[in-house]
Design an enzyme around this catalytic site. Structure first.
Site, PDB file in Angstrom:
ATOM      1  N   GLU A 174       0.824  -1.213   0.000  1.00 18.27           N
ATOM      2  CA  GLU A 174       0.000   0.000   0.000  1.00 18.27           C
ATOM      3  C   GLU A 174       0.856   1.260   0.000  1.00 18.27           C
ATOM      4  O   GLU A 174       0.649   2.185   0.788  1.00 18.27           O
ATOM      5  CB  GLU A 174      -0.983  -0.005   1.177  1.00 18.27           C
ATOM      6  CG  GLU A 174      -2.023  -1.108   1.054  1.00 18.27           C
ATOM      7  CD  GLU A 174      -3.187  -0.977   2.023  1.00 18.27           C
ATOM      8  OE1 GLU A 174      -3.198  -0.037   2.843  1.00 18.27           O
ATOM      9  OE2 GLU A 174      -4.099  -1.816   1.950  1.00 18.27           O
ATOM     10  N   GLU A 297      -5.245  -8.615  -0.326  1.00 20.12           N
ATOM     11  CA  GLU A 297      -6.095  -8.201   0.798  1.00 20.12           C
ATOM     12  C   GLU A 297      -7.518  -8.086   0.281  1.00 20.12           C
ATOM     13  O   GLU A 297      -7.791  -7.275  -0.613  1.00 20.12           O
ATOM     14  CB  GLU A 297      -5.631  -6.867   1.399  1.00 20.12           C
ATOM     15  CG  GLU A 297      -4.304  -6.958   2.144  1.00 20.12           C
ATOM     16  CD  GLU A 297      -3.963  -5.700   2.938  1.00 20.12           C
ATOM     17  OE1 GLU A 297      -4.913  -4.993   3.362  1.00 20.12           O
ATOM     18  OE2 GLU A 297      -2.759  -5.434   3.116  1.00 20.12           O
TER      19      GLU A 297
END
Length: 497
Positions: A174, A297
């Site tokens: 991320e 995720e």
């Protein structure tokens, strides 16, 4: 009949990688500490500090790969803090998840020991946000090198003689957000730089995964594929099913009505659109499909359970979550040519976990049972299907009532996964098997459903939502007519005489 599924048994669309059934364990809340790691001195039965009951449960669903140490935690994790004698390991503040003390008692050796216990491959997320190229390069060497390497000698001094095999390595996490708030152009250059030094030692082949986009950030995908696709094996995608507003109130895991149920199904089904659109970008730069889309995720994200630390992201798990899991896995199947791996967030006690623990007690969630039922699809061949389904409507909004996928395993057995998203009405379906002569079929069915959309398993009632045999079907030649319960996940296993 309004609901109809045609399964073309002689047309194979691709292979459903077992890695689609991966999981994710971050240093967050009670996932690692208490959920997986209790220490050798714990009264909870353990092997070298790792809970025996959790290991056995994960082995039962054939977990193929486990991602660690994050998540946001990965880009503040310095691996040398987590090696050597535990009493001398550096303590840090977990700045992402509650400001609690990270003891580093669970580090590289403990994680790779856990993977060996489960029998799964390791997926390590490296630190780009606050780490250095040298730090990342030395971590890979420490894990995988042999011979006279100083880092191999350090590993031996810490108790591991032979190198481990490391199959998957992520270059950051991320990095558009908690991993550094980077622009895609900047991260693309960093990725090209860092991945250069993720070396292969002793025949170990590292599958390098670039940090991909958040949800529908198509510019990020475009930039990374344009600038670095030739240097990556995979690129990640993160998407969470959030029925409410992510920042103002995501919604309760257990206290919701049918309107929230319907919204949740809409959000879960969006995974198909995201994969389709990101795949279209990837296809322009990688038409052969070499680069894998790694959905590392995914899952439901609600408000933390009342009375728990909100930064620990502990939430219950109802039959609604079972439907999210079933629908999402069906979507991954249909995109198996591009989706090479996926990792449910997270394994224990965090978000849409498959296991909850409380002291010495452990409970399996409805999501766990879906993974158990669906494990028959791992490494099976995806079959061509055509689904006609009634709509499930509420408040002027509509989603398909049914979701389905079908595969054939190495033994020739056919498995069909069916989800009824409607929590109030059963659904009759006709399944037509094409491409085979009408021979005698031997069918076994398993169903997961509940009598209330909010039903979930607790430590006091661990079997409130568990699979049961399914027999509401009849056969007519190569056709199967079945009645699917409301809010149900059903798997049919078909053999041919």
């Amino acid at each position: 009949m309004a609901n109809r599924l045609i399964v073309q048994t002689d047309i194979v669309k691709g292979k459903i990688s077992k890695y689609i059934y991966g999981h994710f364990a971050e240093h967050l809340g009670r996932c690692i500490y208490e959920g997986i790691w209790v220490g050798e001195d714990s009264p909870i039965p353990n092997t070298r500090g790792i809970r025996n009951d959790v290991v056995e449960a994960l082995k039962r669903i054939r977990v193929p790969v486990l991602r660690w140490p994050g998540g946001c935690f990965a880009d503040e994790y310095h691996w040398q803090d987590g090696i050597g004698p535990r009493e001398t390991r550096k303590k840090r503040i977990n700045t992402h998840w509650g400001g609690v003390v990270e003891t580093n008692h669970f580090g590289t050796h403990e994680f790779l020991d856990l993977c060996e216990m489960i029998g799964c491959d390791a997926y390590i997320a490296g630190n780009v946000g606050s780490g250095t190229v040298r730090e990342m390069a030395e971590w890979v060497e420490y894990i995988t090198a042999d011979g006279e390497s100083a880092l191999a000698e350090l590993r031996r001094a810490n108790g591991r003689e032979k190198p481990w095999k490391l199959k998957f390595f992520g270059i950051g996490n991320e990095n558009w957000g908690c991993g550094g708030n980077m622009r895609p152009e900047y991260y693309a250059d960093l990725y090209r730089h860092y991945q250069t030094y993720v070396r292969n030692f002793n025949g170990n082949r590292v599958y390098r995964i670039a940090c991909g986009p958040n949800t529908d950030d198509y510019r990020w995908m475009e930039t990374l594929m344009r600038e670095a696709h030739g240097l990556m094996d995979g690129i990640s995608l993160h998407y969470y099913t959030v029925p409410g507003d992510f920042w103002k109130g995501k919604g309760s895991a257990t206290q919701f009505d049918e309107r929230e149920w319907h919204v949740t199904m809409q959000k879960a089904l969006r995974m198909d659109e995201l994969i389709t659109r990101h795949t279209a970008i990837m296809d322009r730069y990688d038409p052969a499909g070499r680069v894998g889309l790694i959905v590392d995720e995914w899952g439901a994200w609600y408000d933390a359970e009342p009375g728990t630390n909100p930064a620990f992201l502990y939430q219950q798990n109802t039959i609604r979550d079972a439907l999210i899991a079933g629908v999402t896995l069906n979507i991954f199947h249909q995109h198996c040519k591009r989706v090479h791996m996926a990792n449910l967030a997270q394994t224990v006690n965090v978000l849409q976990s498959v296991i909850l623990t409380e002291g010495e007690r452990m409970v399996l969630t409805p999501t766990y049972h879906v993974f158990d039922m669906y494990k028959v699809h791992q490494d099976a061949r995806l079959l061509e299907t055509f689904l006609e389904t009634e709509p499930y409507k509420l408040d002027g909004k509509s989603v398909p009532r049914l979701s389905a996928s079908a595969s054939r395993d190495d033994g020739g057995r056919l498995h069909i996964s069916l989800c009824n998203l409607d929590p109030t009405a059963s659904a009759a379906i006709e399944i037509e098997l094409r491409g085979i002569a009408p021979v005698r079929m031997e069918i076994a069915g398993t169903e997961l459903t509940a009598d209330d959309m909010r039903r979930h398993n607790t430590f006091e009632q661990p079997d409130a939502v568990v699979p049961a045999p399914f027999d509401r079907f009849r056969t007519e030649g190569s056709r199967i007519r079945a009645e699917l319960a409301p809010m149900s996940v059903t798997v049919l296993s078909i053999g041919f005489a």
